[in-house]
Design an enzyme around this catalytic site. Structure first.
Site, PDB file in Angstrom:
ATOM      1  N   HIS A 160     -11.839 -18.585  15.236  1.00  0.00           N
ATOM      2  CA  HIS A 160     -11.369 -17.235  15.526  1.00  0.00           C
ATOM      3  C   HIS A 160     -10.037 -17.372  16.286  1.00  0.00           C
ATOM      4  O   HIS A 160      -9.932 -17.018  17.452  1.00  0.00           O
ATOM      5  CB  HIS A 160     -12.411 -16.441  16.310  1.00  0.00           C
ATOM      6  CG  HIS A 160     -12.193 -14.955  16.299  1.00  0.00           C
ATOM      7  ND1 HIS A 160     -13.198 -14.051  16.027  1.00  0.00           N
ATOM      8  CD2 HIS A 160     -11.091 -14.208  16.533  1.00  0.00           C
ATOM      9  CE1 HIS A 160     -12.724 -12.820  16.109  1.00  0.00           C
ATOM     10  NE2 HIS A 160     -11.433 -12.880  16.429  1.00  0.00           N
ATOM     11  N   ASN A 204     -12.471 -16.368  10.707  1.00  0.00           N
ATOM     12  CA  ASN A 204     -12.368 -14.947  11.013  1.00  0.00           C
ATOM     13  C   ASN A 204     -11.000 -14.424  10.590  1.00  0.00           C
ATOM     14  O   ASN A 204      -9.972 -14.829  11.133  1.00  0.00           O
ATOM     15  CB  ASN A 204     -12.535 -14.696  12.511  1.00  0.00           C
ATOM     16  CG  ASN A 204     -12.374 -13.219  12.862  1.00  0.00           C
ATOM     17  OD1 ASN A 204     -13.268 -12.424  12.596  1.00  0.00           O
ATOM     18  ND2 ASN A 204     -11.230 -12.844  13.415  1.00  0.00           N
ATOM     19  N   GLU A 205     -11.004 -13.554   9.598  1.00  0.00           N
ATOM     20  CA  GLU A 205      -9.793 -12.827   9.187  1.00  0.00           C
ATOM     21  C   GLU A 205      -8.601 -13.715   8.863  1.00  0.00           C
ATOM     22  O   GLU A 205      -7.542 -13.591   9.482  1.00  0.00           O
ATOM     23  CB  GLU A 205      -9.380 -11.832  10.276  1.00  0.00           C
ATOM     24  CG  GLU A 205     -10.446 -10.822  10.623  1.00  0.00           C
ATOM     25  CD  GLU A 205      -9.908  -9.707  11.523  1.00  0.00           C
ATOM     26  OE1 GLU A 205      -8.756  -9.808  11.958  1.00  0.00           O
ATOM     27  OE2 GLU A 205     -10.645  -8.751  11.763  1.00  0.00           O
ATOM     28  N   TYR A 331     -11.754  -1.500  10.570  1.00  0.00           N
ATOM     29  CA  TYR A 331     -11.305  -0.599  11.646  1.00  0.00           C
ATOM     30  C   TYR A 331     -10.746   0.717  11.119  1.00  0.00           C
ATOM     31  O   TYR A 331     -11.076   1.779  11.625  1.00  0.00           O
ATOM     32  CB  TYR A 331     -10.273  -1.300  12.539  1.00  0.00           C
ATOM     33  CG  TYR A 331     -10.921  -2.392  13.363  1.00  0.00           C
ATOM     34  CD1 TYR A 331     -11.525  -2.103  14.573  1.00  0.00           C
ATOM     35  CD2 TYR A 331     -10.976  -3.698  12.903  1.00  0.00           C
ATOM     36  CE1 TYR A 331     -12.167  -3.082  15.323  1.00  0.00           C
ATOM     37  CE2 TYR A 331     -11.616  -4.694  13.638  1.00  0.00           C
ATOM     38  CZ  TYR A 331     -12.206  -4.378  14.851  1.00  0.00           C
ATOM     39  OH  TYR A 331     -12.847  -5.352  15.577  1.00  0.00           O
ATOM     40  N   GLU A 389     -17.413  -6.755  12.376  1.00  0.00           N
ATOM     41  CA  GLU A 389     -16.632  -6.115  13.442  1.00  0.00           C
ATOM     42  C   GLU A 389     -16.389  -4.675  13.060  1.00  0.00           C
ATOM     43  O   GLU A 389     -16.028  -4.376  11.919  1.00  0.00           O
ATOM     44  CB  GLU A 389     -15.256  -6.781  13.639  1.00  0.00           C
ATOM     45  CG  GLU A 389     -15.284  -8.054  14.427  1.00  0.00           C
ATOM     46  CD  GLU A 389     -13.880  -8.593  14.694  1.00  0.00           C
ATOM     47  OE1 GLU A 389     -12.930  -7.797  14.840  1.00  0.00           O
ATOM     48  OE2 GLU A 389     -13.742  -9.822  14.743  1.00  0.00           O
ATOM     49  N   TRP A 436     -17.937  -4.486  17.386  1.00  0.00           N
ATOM     50  CA  TRP A 436     -16.891  -5.104  18.172  1.00  0.00           C
ATOM     51  C   TRP A 436     -16.642  -4.186  19.346  1.00  0.00           C
ATOM     52  O   TRP A 436     -16.145  -3.111  19.129  1.00  0.00           O
ATOM     53  CB  TRP A 436     -15.595  -5.300  17.360  1.00  0.00           C
ATOM     54  CG  TRP A 436     -14.576  -6.040  18.191  1.00  0.00           C
ATOM     55  CD1 TRP A 436     -13.582  -5.488  18.954  1.00  0.00           C
ATOM     56  CD2 TRP A 436     -14.475  -7.470  18.355  1.00  0.00           C
ATOM     57  NE1 TRP A 436     -12.887  -6.473  19.600  1.00  0.00           N
ATOM     58  CE2 TRP A 436     -13.402  -7.691  19.249  1.00  0.00           C
ATOM     59  CE3 TRP A 436     -15.192  -8.551  17.864  1.00  0.00           C
ATOM     60  CZ2 TRP A 436     -13.038  -8.985  19.650  1.00  0.00           C
ATOM     61  CZ3 TRP A 436     -14.808  -9.821  18.254  1.00  0.00           C
ATOM     62  CH2 TRP A 436     -13.736 -10.019  19.144  1.00  0.00           C
ATOM     63  N   GLU A 443      -7.266  -8.562  24.472  1.00  0.00           N
ATOM     64  CA  GLU A 443      -6.999  -8.033  23.136  1.00  0.00           C
ATOM     65  C   GLU A 443      -5.654  -8.577  22.623  1.00  0.00           C
ATOM     66  O   GLU A 443      -4.688  -7.868  22.429  1.00  0.00           O
ATOM     67  CB  GLU A 443      -7.048  -6.504  23.158  1.00  0.00           C
ATOM     68  CG  GLU A 443      -6.707  -5.787  21.858  1.00  0.00           C
ATOM     69  CD  GLU A 443      -7.519  -6.199  20.632  1.00  0.00           C
ATOM     70  OE1 GLU A 443      -8.676  -6.641  20.778  1.00  0.00           O
ATOM     71  OE2 GLU A 443      -6.966  -6.094  19.524  1.00  0.00           O
TER      72      GLU A 443
END
Ligand code: GCO
EC number: 3.2.1.21
Length: 485
Positions: A160, A204-205, A331, A389, A436, A443
């Site tokens: 991550h 992750n992503e 998101y 998430e 999440w 952040e």
């Protein structure tokens, strides 16, 4: 038609809850739903639906120089002047490295059944390759045991974003050799924890790491350019495929192996007439450049020529691996329009007028989640999916009792869970949801000013204070159902 069947489920559930009174009693006891007529109106999730929460190592652990951890690209980046809001770093973060037992307790109290956390590669292999740092693995060992003792499934994610700086110095994700480095690291971690952790997330992503970290430079390691961006995507895909094949070989059927992608539908600003090509291009970069090689063994058509310059023969065969699950981070939608300055000729525009926004100005578009889940069902063979998430930044509003009363976050989570229920109702193979996130944390380039947590963290004392959303989520888990209001 689809809408009708969703409503049918909602109404069925409402009637059942009213007859049995179970859900109603629980919700009322919690005092979560004040309005009496809304207490019984819930949408149930399938039995065994997996409820949990996600975090990541650099965002919460701290202890960056402890027990032999080597530096990561995020240490370097956050310590470079002007990169992060307020000059924040992850040096201490939420001090989870020392307070993990308390954090596991918080999860257990909310009834969570799964926890996706990430393993810091530089804790396990400070140089990125070669010697394993036993003390680093010890930490994840303790964490795994603490989770299992509370009946929480560990879902370790192998990467991550905190790449060892030593590997960055050798080109990081732009160096093709990383496929082998990552696989060796994955084998070392699973050899230690794989007798207890069954669910393994590779990355992750990857597209976000490539776009922000290697394309536009707003994330570590701060590289820029279209070519480095695409190389970073391709080499992450390749590393993932190589590791999946190697783990499958040593783990057989003992492990559920998968990966996590950020999937956000890309829409043209102003409707289909105007900016359709821009939205399609951005969709190819952000969504398809990871989905298509993994599930279809091909590059998205719009980027085929670019990837052809980077890939070698046989790469797609290595990348196209069976996965036991796909994790989806969602998101909001992305609203695209032409931008000659953009790496791919596209840029972000506004969501349709009147769209609600989170604290970070991200549009609130729950139906985008239904949309992306439906796409996986229709275009990618309906694989088992977990939302890994989903959540929102809102500034803390402290109520008269001194607690954060985050009605906005509750509304966001509820609306997205209802959107997820709709997708299940329409046949999508969604098996779980991990919010999440547990704690307000680091952040990335926004530092600590953004608040995504169900639990507030006092930056001075590190005291954890559950917000109203934590209680709300606990009641959702307990009832396996989401209240409609
Ligand atoms: C992400 C990241 C998270 C972020 C979250 C909110 O995967 O994008 O996994 O680390 O904190 O998305 O921006």
């Amino acid at each position: 038609m689809r809408r009708r069947s969703f409503l049918k489920t909602a109404l069925k559930v409402t009637a059942a809850a009213a007859a049995g009174g179970g859900a109603m009693a629980a919700l009322t006891r919690e005092g979560v739903q004040a309005a009496p007529d809304s207490a019984t109106r819930t949408v149930a999730f399938p039995e065994g639906f997996l409820w949990g929460v996600s975090t990541s190592s650099y965002q919460i652990e701290g202890a960056v120089a402890e027990d032999g951890r080597g530096p990561s690209v995020w240490d370097t980046y956050s310590h470079s002047f002007g990169r992060i809001a307020n000059g924040d770093t992850g040096d201490i973060a939420c001090d989870h490295y020392h307070r993990y037992a308390e954090d596991v307790e918080l999860m257990a109290r909310a009834g969570m059944k799964a926890y996706r956390f990430s393993i810091a590669w530089p804790r396990v292999m400070p140089q990125g390759t070669g010697a394993v740092n036993a003390k680093g693995l010890d930490f994840y060992d303790r964490l795994t045991d603490a989770l299992l003792a509370k009946g929480i499934q560990p879902w370790p994610c192998l990467f991550h974003w905190d790449l060892p700086q030593a590997l960055q110095d050798r080109g990081g994700w732009t160096n093709r050799d990383i496929a082998g480095w990552f696989t060796d690291y994955a084998l070392a971690v699973t050899a230690r924890l794989g007798d207890r952790a069954r669910n393994w997330v590779m990355l992750n992503e990857p597209s976000v790491v490539a776009i922000f970290g290697h394309g536009t430079g707003g994330h570590a390691p701060g590289m820029t350019g279209r070519d480095t961006c695409l190389k970073a995507i391709h080499h992450q895909n390749l590393a993932q495929g190589t590791a999946l094949a190697a783990l499958r070989q040593v783990g057989g059927k003992n492990w559920q192996l998968g990966t996590v992608l950020s999937l956000q539908p890309s829409w043209p600003v102003g409707g289909l007439d105007s900016n359709y090509p821009a939205s399609l291009m951005w969709d190819a970069v952000w969504n398809r450049s990871c989905l298509d090689p993994l599930f279809k063994g091909r590059f998205p058509a719009l980027l085929e020529a670019d990837f052809a310059r980077i890939a070698k023969p046989g790469d797609l065969e290595r990348i196209e691996q069976p996965v036991d699950f796909l994790g989806v981070n969602y998101y909001s939608r992305m609203h695209q329009q032409p931008d000659p300055q953009g790496l791919f000729g596209t840029g972000y525009g506004s969501a349709p007028e009147g769209t609600r926004k989170t604290g970070m100005d991200w549009p609130v578009e729950p139906d985008g989640l239904t949309e992306i889940l439906a796409e996986l069902q229709e275009m990618y063979g309906n694989p088992p999916v977990y939302v890994t998430e989903n959540g929102a930044d809102y500034p803390d509003t402290v109520g008269p009792d001194g607690r954060v009363n985050d009605r906005d976050r509750i509304g966001y989570l509820r609306d997205h869970l209802l959107a997820a229920a709709k997708a299940i109702d329409e046949g999508c193979n969604l098996k779980g949801y991990m919010a999440w996130t547990l704690l307000d944390n680091f952040e990335w380039s926004e530092g600590y000013r953004r608040k995504f947590g169900l639990v507030q963290v006092d930056r001075k004392t590190m005291e954890r204070k559950p917000k109203a959303s934590y209680d709300w989520y606990a009641s959702v888990i307990r009832n396996n159902a989401v209240p409609l209001r």
